[in-house]
Design an enzyme around this catalytic site. Structure first.
Site, PDB file in Angstrom:
ATOM      1  N   TYR A 180     -31.967 -24.633  45.981  1.00 46.57           N
ATOM      2  CA  TYR A 180     -31.517 -24.427  47.374  1.00 46.57           C
ATOM      3  C   TYR A 180     -31.508 -25.717  48.184  1.00 46.57           C
ATOM      4  O   TYR A 180     -31.493 -25.655  49.424  1.00 46.57           O
ATOM      5  CB  TYR A 180     -32.457 -23.451  48.102  1.00 46.57           C
ATOM      6  N   CYS A 224     -35.105 -33.235  31.743  1.00 46.13           N
ATOM      7  CA  CYS A 224     -33.916 -34.036  31.427  1.00 46.13           C
ATOM      8  C   CYS A 224     -32.676 -33.579  32.178  1.00 46.13           C
ATOM      9  O   CYS A 224     -31.661 -33.217  31.573  1.00 46.13           O
ATOM     10  CB  CYS A 224     -33.690 -33.996  29.926  1.00 46.13           C
ATOM     11  N   ARG A 246     -37.238 -24.582  43.863  1.00 42.41           N
ATOM     12  CA  ARG A 246     -36.595 -24.500  45.171  1.00 42.41           C
ATOM     13  C   ARG A 246     -35.785 -25.741  45.543  1.00 42.41           C
ATOM     14  O   ARG A 246     -34.669 -25.610  46.043  1.00 42.41           O
ATOM     15  CB  ARG A 246     -37.617 -24.175  46.272  1.00 42.41           C
ATOM     16  N   PRO A 250     -42.553  -8.650  54.893  1.00 42.00           N
ATOM     17  CA  PRO A 250     -42.624 -10.117  54.899  1.00 42.00           C
ATOM     18  C   PRO A 250     -43.138 -10.646  53.568  1.00 42.00           C
ATOM     19  O   PRO A 250     -43.995 -10.030  52.936  1.00 42.00           O
ATOM     20  CB  PRO A 250     -43.632 -10.406  56.019  1.00 42.00           C
ATOM     21  N   GLY A 251     -42.610 -11.773  53.153  1.00 39.31           N
ATOM     22  CA  GLY A 251     -43.085 -12.416  51.927  1.00 39.31           C
ATOM     23  C   GLY A 251     -43.528 -13.831  52.231  1.00 39.31           C
ATOM     24  O   GLY A 251     -44.710 -14.138  52.375  1.00 39.31           O
ATOM     25  N   GLY A 266     -37.964 -11.773  56.027  1.00 40.17           N
ATOM     26  CA  GLY A 266     -36.992 -12.815  56.340  1.00 40.17           C
ATOM     27  C   GLY A 266     -37.401 -13.884  57.316  1.00 40.17           C
ATOM     28  O   GLY A 266     -36.752 -14.933  57.392  1.00 40.17           O
TER      29      GLY A 266
END
Ligand code: LLP
Length: 422
Positions: A319, A344, A315, A277-278, A240
Site C-alpha cells: 500500500y 530479492c 504494508r 474497530p481493528g 475503519g
C-alpha cells in the site's frame, strides 16, 4: 502517549529494554504492549459509552494472536471474524460466542455451519444468494441464523484504493436500492432472521466525512425498511477509523470525535449499535524489531539492509504505507538512507530516502505502528520463517508466538514417489 519510549538512550516497550528481547528471541520479532492495547480498548469503549448497549467486536484480521484476543476479551470486546479460522481462534482465545459477528463476502457452507454450531451474535450477509445458502444450512441443522445485511452505501472512503470497500464498484455488500427486496425475500426464508443492517466503507480513514455520509444513508435506509414492515434492531457501523503513522502529518480524528458523530447521527435510530474497530485498537501497540545486517553504498545514499523483510511486513510494498523507523539505541546523528530487507525484489523496501538515525551493522531498529495488519499478513516468501511475536506487560514479557521453524517448512512439502532420488 506511547508505551515505546527511550529511557536512558535505549528504546523500551513499557519497562522492558528492547535489546533484552532481541538477545533472547532473536530478530525479526514483533513486540506488543499490553498497556497500549488496553488503553486503546478503553478509549474506544469510553467513546461509545453514551450509546445504549453498544457491542464492540474487534476485527480479528488486524491481529489474530490469541494473547491479543484474550486481552480484548477481558475488556469485554467481541470479535468480527471473516473465516472459519478466525471464528475458531476467537473462541479458543475466550471471546464469547454471543459477541461474534461473522463478516466476509465469500462464506462457505462449512464456515456457516461451524459458526452456527458454536453460536454467534449474527452473520453479516453480503448478497441474496448468500442469504439463501445460509438459510438452507441453518434449516439442515434445525437452526435459525440471525443476520444483518451488509449494505454498500456507495461512498468514497478517501483512503488507499486497495482498502476502500464502500463504493458501488467494490465487491462488498448489497446495493441500498436492493435492500428492501433482500429483506422481503429474507422474511420468507425459514432459516434466517434478518435483524439489522451493516456497513464498512474502508480502513485507515483520516476524515469523518465519508463515515457521516455512510451513516446518514444507513439511517435513511433503516426508515425505509421499517416503512416496508421490517423490524430493524441492530446496526453495525463497521470499523475503519485511521491512526497516525507519521507524526509530521495531521492526526486522524480521535475515537471521542468518532463517538460524538455516532451519537449525533445514530443515537435516535432505536437499534443496538455494533462496531468493528481493528487498527485503532492494536495498530500502535506493536513494533517490528529488526537488526541491521549491513550497509551498502547506493547511487544517491546508502542502503540500510535489515533482517526484517516484505514477507514480515507487507504494508509498505502493498500500500506504499509509511512506517516510522528508528534506532533502538540512537547515536545522536542522522543519515539519509533507503531501508530495505534481504528479499530479492526491489519492492522489499521499507523506506526510501528516509531521514533516519545513523546506524551501523549490528544495530537494532524498530519499524513502528506494526500492531495491525503486520504479523498476520506475513508469509514465508524466500523461505524465511514467520517472525516470532512477544507480548510485554510492565517489566514482564513472554513469547506469544514462537518463530517458525525452517524444518517445518521443509517437512510440509511432499516429494512424490515417482520422482526418484538422485
Ligand atoms: N470490518 C470489516 C468488515 C472489515 O473488512 C475491516 C477491515 C474491519 C472491520 C476493520 O477495519 P479497521 O478498523 O482495522 O480499519 N491490510 C490493510 C487493511 C485491510 C482492512 C480490511 N478490512 C492494511 O494493512 O492497511
Amino acid at each position: 502517549m506511547t508505551d515505546f519510549e527511550l529511557r536512558q538512550g535505549v528504546l523500551h516497550c513499557e519497562d522492558v529494554p528492547l535489546p533484552a528481547i532481541a538477545d533472547a528471541v532473536g530478530t525479526p520479532v514483533y513486540v506488543y504492549s499490553t498497556a497500549t492495547v488496553q488503553r486503546r480498548a478503553r478509549e474506544f469503549k469510553m467513546a461509545v459509552a453514551a450509546l445504549e448497549n453498544p457491542l464492540v467486536a474487534f476485527a480479528v484480521k488486524a491481529n489474530p494472536n490469541a494473547a491479543i484476543l484474550a486481552i480484548l476479551a477481558g475488556e469485554g470486546f467481541g470479535a468480527d471474524v471473516v473465516s472459519g479460522g478466525e471464528y475458531r481462534r476467537a473462541r479458543a482465545a475466550g471471546v464469547k460466542a454471543s459477541k461474534i459477528v461473522f463478516s466476509g463476502v465469500g462464506k462457505t457452507a462449512d464456515e456457516m455451519a461451524g459458526a452456527l454450531e458454536g453460536g454467534l451474535f449474527q452473520f453479516n450477509v453480503e448478497s441474496r444468494d448468500e442469504a439463501e445458502m445460509l438459510s438452507s444450512v441453518a434449516v439442515s441443522m434445525g437452526r435459525r441464523a440471525p443476520i444483518s445485511f451488509r449494505i454498500n452505501p456507495d461512498v468514497a472512503a478517501g483512503t488507499h484504493a486497495k482498502i476502500s470497500t464502500g463504493s458501488a464498484q467494490d465487491k462488498f455488500g448489497i446495493n441500498a436500492a436492493e435492500a428492501v427486496a433482500a429483506f422481503n425475500r429474507a422474511s420468507k426464508l425459514p432459516g434466517i432472521e434478518a435483524q439489522g443492517v451493516a456497513i464498512h466503507i474502508g480502513s485507515q480513514l483520516t476524515s469523518l466525512e465519508p463515515l457521516e455520509l455512510a451513516f446518514s444513508r444507513l439511517g435513511e435506509l433503516i426508515d425505509q425498511l421499517r416503512r416496508a414492515g421490517h423490524q430493524i434492531s441492530v446496526a453495525d457501523l463497521g470499523g475503519g477509523l485511521g491512526i497516525s503513522y507519521d507524526a509530521t502529518k495531521p492526526a486522524p480524528p480521535s475515537p471521542a470525535s468518532y463517538g460524538a458523530l455516532v451519537e449525533r447521527v445514530a443515537q435516535r435510530w432505536g437499534v443496538q449499535l455494533l462496531f468493528e474497530p481493528g487498527r485503532l485498537i492494536v495498530g500502535d501497540a506493536g513494533v517490528l524489531l529488526t537488526e541491521v545486517i549491513r550497509l551498502k553504498n547506493g547511487a544517491n545514499h546508502p542502503f540500510v539492509i535489515v533482517d526484517a523483510a516484505m514477507n514480515d511486513l507487507m504494508r509498505p510494498t502493498l500500500y506504499e504505507a509509511w512506517h516510522e523507523i528508528e534506532a533502538v539505541t540512537p547515536r545522536g546523528d542522522r543519515m539519509v538512507a533507503d531501508i530495505v530487507g534481504p528479499v530479492c525484489e526491489s519492492g522489499d523496501t521499507f523506506a526510501r530516502a528516509r531521514q533516519s538515525d545513523r546506524v551501523e551493522a549490528g544495530d537494532l531498529m524498530v519499524i513502528r505502528t506494526a500492531g495491525a495488519y503486520a504479523a498476520t499478513m506475513g508469509s514465508s516468501y524466500n523461505s524465511r520463517p514467520l517472525a516470532a511475536e512477544v507480548l510485554v506487560n510492565g517489566s514482564d514479557w513472554t513469547v506469544v508466538r514462537e518463530r517458525q521453524d525452517v524444518e517445518a517448512l521443509i517437512r510440509g512439502d511432499i516429494i512424490p514417489t515417482w520422482i526418484k532420488p538422485v
